[in-house]
Design an enzyme around this catalytic site. Structure first.
Site, PDB file in Angstrom:
ATOM      1  N   THR A 121      50.537 148.503 152.205  1.00 22.36           N
ATOM      2  CA  THR A 121      49.589 149.614 152.386  1.00 22.36           C
ATOM      3  C   THR A 121      48.680 149.355 153.575  1.00 22.36           C
ATOM      4  OG1 THR A 121      49.659 150.122 150.029  1.00 22.36           O
ATOM      5  CG2 THR A 121      47.774 150.976 151.260  1.00 22.36           C
ATOM      6  N   CYS A 122      48.287 148.117 153.759  1.00 18.23           N
ATOM      7  CA  CYS A 122      47.397 147.760 154.865  1.00 18.23           C
ATOM      8  C   CYS A 122      48.066 148.032 156.219  1.00 18.23           C
ATOM      9  CB  CYS A 122      47.004 146.291 154.758  1.00 18.23           C
ATOM     10  SG  CYS A 122      46.265 145.848 153.173  1.00 18.23           S
TER      11      CYS A 122
END
Length: 158
Positions: free
Chosen positions: A48-49
């Site tokens: 997600t980062c």
């Protein structure tokens, strides 16, 4: 946990690997007199980062700057070498990629989480707006969520 309206505590340090070498920033001095968007991620190079959180700030960097933001900074409990490599891989040249290698910054703010086998103590996912070191906005994500700290959400509040 640090709250809106509070000033970042004195003495906090974050690392950055620049073209001139390793720099250790006193956060109070770095952010003094500036409008800053600081967002934190649980880990560099994590899904997600890397796929959503950091890219949102990279894509919208010009729009943040047009709203008076002096510094857009990403912080993670990783070392400065990892943060530099991640920034390069994500074309994040407009952002400061700051390392909280020992999680001391994150822990003083009360924004840590223990991920156990994943990586130990890491940062919760959040975004904050600071004006001259004072937190004017703080959006902390619920566990395993990515809603309130998105670049688009923070930009809309400026």
């Amino acid at each position: 946990m640090i709250e809106q309206g509070q000033t970042l505590p004195a003495g906090l340090m974050l690392g950055e690997l620049t073209k001139d070498g390793m720099v250790t920033h006193n956060v109070a001095e770095l952010f003094a007199g500036k409008k800053v968007v600081l967002f934190a991620v649980p880990g560099a190079f994590t899904p997600t980062c890397s796929e959503s959180h950091l890219p949102g700030f990279v894509v919208l960097a010009d729009q943040f700057q047009s709203k008076g933001v002096d510094i857009i900074a990403c912080v993670s409990v990783n070392d400065a070498f990892v943060m530099k490599a991640w920034g390069v891989s994500q074309n994040a040249s407009e952002l400061m990629m700051l390392a909280d290698g020992d999680a001391s910054f994150t822990q003083v703010l009360g924004l840590e989480m223990d991920t156990a086998g994943f990586g130990g103590v890491r940062s919760q996912r959040y975004a904050m707006v600071l004006e001259d070191g004072v937190v004017t906005q703080l959006n902390v994500e619920a566990p395993k969520s990515f809603e309130v700290s998105k670049a688009e959400v923070i930009l809309a509040t400026l």
